[in-house]
Scaffold this motif. Sequence first.
Motif, PDB file in Angstrom:
ATOM      1  N   PRO A 133       0.827  -1.213   0.000  1.00  0.00           N
ATOM      2  CA  PRO A 133       0.000   0.000   0.000  1.00  0.00           C
ATOM      3  C   PRO A 133       0.861   1.262   0.000  1.00  0.00           C
ATOM      4  O   PRO A 133       1.977   1.286   0.528  1.00  0.00           O
ATOM      5  N   ARG A 134       0.308   2.304  -0.587  1.00  0.00           N
ATOM      6  CA  ARG A 134       1.026   3.571  -0.684  1.00  0.00           C
ATOM      7  C   ARG A 134       1.380   4.120   0.694  1.00  0.00           C
ATOM      8  O   ARG A 134       2.508   4.604   0.913  1.00  0.00           O
ATOM      9  N   ASP A 135       0.441   4.041   1.637  1.00  0.00           N
ATOM     10  CA  ASP A 135       0.708   4.581   2.973  1.00  0.00           C
ATOM     11  C   ASP A 135       1.850   3.858   3.657  1.00  0.00           C
ATOM     12  O   ASP A 135       2.643   4.456   4.398  1.00  0.00           O
ATOM     13  N   VAL A 136       1.964   2.538   3.422  1.00  0.00           N
ATOM     14  CA  VAL A 136       3.037   1.770   4.049  1.00  0.00           C
ATOM     15  C   VAL A 136       4.390   2.199   3.478  1.00  0.00           C
ATOM     16  O   VAL A 136       5.372   2.397   4.205  1.00  0.00           O
ATOM     17  N   VAL A 180      -1.203  -6.785   8.065  1.00  0.00           N
ATOM     18  CA  VAL A 180      -0.243  -5.699   8.342  1.00  0.00           C
ATOM     19  C   VAL A 180       1.174  -6.243   8.340  1.00  0.00           C
ATOM     20  O   VAL A 180       2.113  -5.602   7.828  1.00  0.00           O
ATOM     21  N   ASP A 181       1.335  -7.460   8.894  1.00  0.00           N
ATOM     22  CA  ASP A 181       2.664  -8.063   8.924  1.00  0.00           C
ATOM     23  C   ASP A 181       3.199  -8.315   7.522  1.00  0.00           C
ATOM     24  O   ASP A 181       4.402  -8.174   7.267  1.00  0.00           O
ATOM     25  N   LEU A 196       6.071  -2.817  13.092  1.00  0.00           N
ATOM     26  CA  LEU A 196       4.842  -3.596  13.278  1.00  0.00           C
ATOM     27  C   LEU A 196       4.190  -3.285  14.620  1.00  0.00           C
ATOM     28  O   LEU A 196       2.976  -3.038  14.692  1.00  0.00           O
ATOM     29  N   GLN A 197       4.972  -3.278  15.706  1.00  0.00           N
ATOM     30  CA  GLN A 197       4.399  -3.018  17.022  1.00  0.00           C
ATOM     31  C   GLN A 197       3.878  -1.596  17.125  1.00  0.00           C
ATOM     32  O   GLN A 197       2.857  -1.332  17.770  1.00  0.00           O
ATOM     33  N   VAL A 198       4.562  -0.662  16.471  1.00  0.00           N
ATOM     34  CA  VAL A 198       4.095   0.732  16.492  1.00  0.00           C
ATOM     35  C   VAL A 198       2.762   0.855  15.792  1.00  0.00           C
ATOM     36  O   VAL A 198       1.810   1.483  16.276  1.00  0.00           O
ATOM     37  N   VAL A 199       2.631   0.214  14.619  1.00  0.00           N
ATOM     38  CA  VAL A 199       1.371   0.258  13.867  1.00  0.00           C
ATOM     39  C   VAL A 199       0.271  -0.458  14.635  1.00  0.00           C
ATOM     40  O   VAL A 199      -0.878   0.016  14.704  1.00  0.00           O
ATOM     41  N   TRP A 200       0.599  -1.617  15.233  1.00  0.00           N
ATOM     42  CA  TRP A 200      -0.417  -2.390  15.964  1.00  0.00           C
ATOM     43  C   TRP A 200      -0.919  -1.608  17.176  1.00  0.00           C
ATOM     44  O   TRP A 200      -2.131  -1.605  17.455  1.00  0.00           O
TER      45      TRP A 200
END
Length: 919
Positions: free
Chosen positions: A749-752, A857-858, A868-872
């Motif tokens: 995804p663009r945001d990622v 997400v992973d 990953l933990q920050v996004v979660w």
Amino acid sequence: MTAIKHALQRDIFTPNDERLLSIVNVCKAGKKKKNCFLCATVTTERPVQVKVVKVKKTDKGDFYKRQMAWELQDLTEVDAKDANKENPEFDLHFEKVYRWVASSTAEKNSFISCIWKLNQRYLRKKVEFVNVSPQLLEELPKAEESVPSGESQSVAGGDEDALDDYQELNSHDEQDIESMMEVCEYAISNAEAFAEKLSRELQVLDGANIQSIMASEKQVNILMQLLDQALAEVDNIEGKLLSYEEMLQSVKEQMDQISQSNRLIQISNTNNGKLLDEIQFLVNYMDLSKGHIKALQEGDLSSPKGIEACINASEALSQCMNVALKPGHDKLMAVKQQQHMFSELRDTFARRLTNHLNNVFVHQVTLLHTLQVKNTLFGKSVFLPSPGHDQSSTLSQHTAELTLPKHSPLHRDLLRYAKLMEWLKNTQREKYDGLSRTYVDYMTRLYEREIKDFFEVAKIKMAGTSKDGKGKFATLPRKESALKQEVESLHGSSGKLTGSTSSLNKLAVSSSNSRRSQSSSLLDMGNMSASDLDVADRTRFDKIFEQVLSELEPLCLAEQDFISKFFKLQQNPTLVENVDDSDGTVPSRPLSEHRHSISEKDMVRMMMNKIFQSIETELNSLIALGDKIDSFNSLYMLVKMSHHVWTAENVDPASYLSTTLGNVLVTVKRNFDKCISGQIRQMEEVKISKKSKVGILPFVTGFEEFAKLAEAIFRNAERRGDLDKAYIKLIRAVFSNVEKVANESQKTPRDVVMMENFHHIFSTLSSLKISCLEAERKEAKQKYTEHLQSYVINSLGQPLEKLNHFFEGVEARVAQGVREEEVSYQLAFNKQELRKVIKEYPGKEVKKGLDNLYKKVDKHLCEEENLLQVVWHSMQDEFIRQYKHFEGLINRCYPGSGITMEFTIQDMLEYFSSIAQSH
């Protein structure tokens, strides 16, 4: 005006015992013209009072009345406005200023004149008259000035003329008149009888005077006789004086003859003294000792004592030839003979000196050149056999150690002749110029060979050729390797080497140990497995380049210092031949052709340009090779070259070294700009695989490596501003290309893409603390935060999709004007529909949806950035915020229904925690 004056005297001033002296018809300045009269008056009684009275007509117009009066002693200033032009205006300064306009200038002047006279006569305090013509202020008679001011006086006349003719009696006259009137008691009662008596007495006195004159005629005759006798005595004395004068005339003639003889003797003595002085002057200043003549003719120019004797003799010869002769000296035969002898000695010694110095140049330079050739061919140590030389290092040793031979012994030997070169420069300029050209030609060939060999070894060291057992680079045969051919192709052609930064540059080396190709791409730096080797190579290149500049700098400075001292080119402008624009050297044409004036510093610069004409070419060739090996070498070269240019400018901004290094610095800066442009172009050409996730882009990690390298290189560098400009260009290119790749990405995804790469950029800029990129650091943080929130919001809509759609519809109804408590009466949003939607999301389903979301997400996120933990955690916060929002809508739109979600916030926290731990 006379009639008015009499009328005023009769009607106004006579009843008050006053006399009118002057009158002027006036009106107030600046107002409607209501005429009145200003009058200057004096009282007839003692003590005399002087006033200025204002008089105007009555309302009926037939009579005059006294309106206002001022004491003259209260007047402080009279201002006539203009002393040169006719102006009827004037001011009178009493306690206040009164401004008047007279009917005519003549009346004004007459009135002011009267005021001045009254002031001079009666007032002890004088009034100040401003802008008044000097003709109006006439001096009063001495008799009047002698009268003390303030005494009781009377005015005889009734007008201004009477005031001028009046003369007061003094005390002595008053006593005489009183005593005469006391003798005759009827003097007052019968004035005619008194006058007749005085007349008779006067006639008696006149008769007595005539008789006295007639009685003195006898004395007059006696006096005349005495005068005649005196005249006779005068004639007698004049006769004696004439006889004396005739006697003295003969004595005068004799004295004149004696004086003339003495003057001739004095002139003869003076001339003899001057002639002796001239002869003494010529003997003292135009006589050269036999020792000096012998030194000039036969002096040994190879020994220190012989050189010292020749220096002293040449200085003495210059003093004799440059003596300032007086007019006429050059016509003496002896002077001509001496000058001819001096000229022959000068020419003879100049030829001897020129031949000897030519031989010294040829011998010394040829010896050094031959020694270097032998050392290059055989690699053996050979000692210089010339006197005073202790140089024993060979060219092979110098090149193995990357050092240039020192010429201090040669300079030391030649500096013994510096004073003789100065004498030759002042006396035989053509021979001096010839020696200069000879020295420059020989030293050019010597330095050209040394510098060429020096740069050959530097290029071989840079390219990393084979080493001997001791770690020193050995001298290669002419046709030993492909690298040698590559170096030779680069030599002297730096202007043609541009080194494309858009492709990977490689330099193949045929040697026993093959080394990998060099790459200076930002794209490759992030994935290099041999970065330590790159750092070692670049560090070695930096040391070699610094050593090259460090060797060239003292060499050039020592040669320039020697040229300045030996050829005496330090201070004043001198005449030299035209400069040949082709190579900037002094041409070999005669001095008499095309001469022009330049400074001696320019002369030194031209000689240095000729001697070291190969340095700039070799430096450019070396720079081109370094840029071809690794374009990032331009960073090292820019810093080192800038430092040496700055050092050279501090020593002498106009020196050859400063100018040459400055020219080379332009080439280095151009290569640096090409390197930056190449990295930007490679960013724009980057291609991302469509089948794999993007992750951290190569040029993002490449920029991090570049910035770390640049910060280490440019620490405390003079050209820090160039790096800051390059940073701005690169970071803007990184920003724009990250966004470009994010828009083109299909797998991720663009945001990622935006979130991960801008987080990496933000971390890099925060750790490096680059001041010029502070704004970009904040922008990177902002973009990272924005796209993190956007990704979290877009991803969280999936686990509770139907519930999200239901409450979006509720909010839409409220926005259309439906009251919140009435939403439950809407058919599509009643309580039954709400319970139906809530039942579709029990706790297990929510946890299952969150677990799927975590896996997705992973898959999107890369491992390098570890976000990953920050996004979660951000998704957890967002989910709780949405839960609270839904609960608030239920409480407001469905009050008292008892409807609640089938899971709590605590349940959600346990779901998020367990999912994170399980993975």
